[in-house]
Design an enzyme around this catalytic site. Structure first.
Site, short mmCIF file in Angstrom:
data_model
loop_
_atom_site.label_atom_id
_atom_site.label_comp_id
_atom_site.label_asym_id
_atom_site.label_seq_id
_atom_site.Cartn_x
_atom_site.Cartn_y
_atom_site.Cartn_z
N LEU A 30 -10.59 -8.08 -12.48
CA LEU A 30 -11.92 -7.48 -12.35
C LEU A 30 -12.81 -7.94 -13.50
O LEU A 30 -12.34 -8.19 -14.60
CB LEU A 30 -11.80 -5.97 -12.36
CG LEU A 30 -11.02 -5.35 -11.21
CD1 LEU A 30 -10.83 -3.87 -11.45
CD2 LEU A 30 -11.72 -5.60 -9.89
N HIS A 61 0.08 1.60 -13.55
CA HIS A 61 0.91 0.50 -14.06
C HIS A 61 2.37 0.95 -14.06
O HIS A 61 2.68 2.03 -14.56
CB HIS A 61 0.47 0.13 -15.48
CG HIS A 61 1.28 -0.99 -16.04
ND1 HIS A 61 1.12 -2.30 -15.61
CD2 HIS A 61 2.30 -1.00 -16.94
CE1 HIS A 61 2.01 -3.07 -16.24
NE2 HIS A 61 2.73 -2.31 -17.04
N GLY A 92 0.78 -1.24 0.00
CA GLY A 92 0.00 0.00 0.00
C GLY A 92 0.81 1.28 0.00
O GLY A 92 0.35 2.29 0.53
#
Ligand code: GRF
Length: 208
Positions: free
Chosen positions: A94, A110, A12
């Site tokens: 997803l 990315h 994170g």
């Protein structure tokens, strides 16, 4: 003020960059209202809790079929009132429902200069290993809206860094994170939240 949901799976650091940008006033037109993780042990959840941000966990393996998972994630994001979904190192694929529900409202980061070193299999250190193997002199990161084709949606921002002769995948990853990812992700989020991005023919146009 837009409601921002951040999807994470790991450490994170990009989430932290978003939290810091919010505290520093770089993100001022939106607020991170929840952090959703695919991994209950992700350190990203700790970062969210430390900042009093609502958290949730959703795991693909808790659903029998992929469409059920796709629907559950869509409903979860809807229940949180998300205007923008940010993929900050989210490692689960997803589905159609969630991607179409958040068309041009879901941003991914990315760690390479799309359309190079992206698509199936290009994630984490694999990206930087491939960059070093090819011997390109520049790499960087890209923010883009998410479409059903992996890493192919409209590009929002890109920045480059030099690739050095003595780089390892780890040193290159770190340089890209520090110099590019942690900067362009918050900037892209603020551009979206202040309604400065329009999309036409798979391209973005940014209002200055
Ligand atoms: C970053 O390199 C990001 O570009 C990629 O996944 C990594 C996440 O790292 N999509 P972190 O969890 O934000 O530290």
């Amino acid at each position: 003020m837009k409601n921002i949901a951040v999807l994470v799976s790991g450490g994170g650091t990009n989430l932290q960059a978003l939290i810091d940008a919010q505290n520093d006033g770089i993100i001022k037109s939106g607020k991170i209202t929840c952090v959703i993780s695919s991994n209950p042990d992700a350190y990203a959840l700790e970062r969210a809790r430390n900042n009093n941000i609502d958290t949730a966990v959703i795991r693909r393996k808790d659903f029998e079929t992929f469409p059920e998972y796709d629907l559950a994630l869509t409903e979860l994001l809807k229940s949180k009132g998300a205007d923008l979904v940010v993929l900050a190192g989210f490692m689960t694929i997803l589905g159609h429902q969630v991607i179409s529900k958040f068309e041009n409202r879901m941003i991914n980061i990315h760690p390479a200069l799309i359309p190079s070193f992206c698509g199936e299999g290009y994630y984490g250190l694999n990206v930087h290993k491939a960059v070093l193997k090819k011997g390109v002199k520049l790499s960087g990161a890209t923010t883009h809206f998410v479409t059903e084709e992996c890493d192919a949606g409209p590009i929002i921002m890109q920045r480059a860094v030099e690739v050095k002769n003595d780089d390892t995948p780890e040193t290159l990853q770190r340089r890209i994170m520090e110099n590019v990812e942690w900067k362009i992700l918050p900037l892209s989020v603020e551009l979206f939240c202040s309604d400065k991005i329009t999309v036409k023919d798979n391209k973005t146009y940014i209002i200055d």
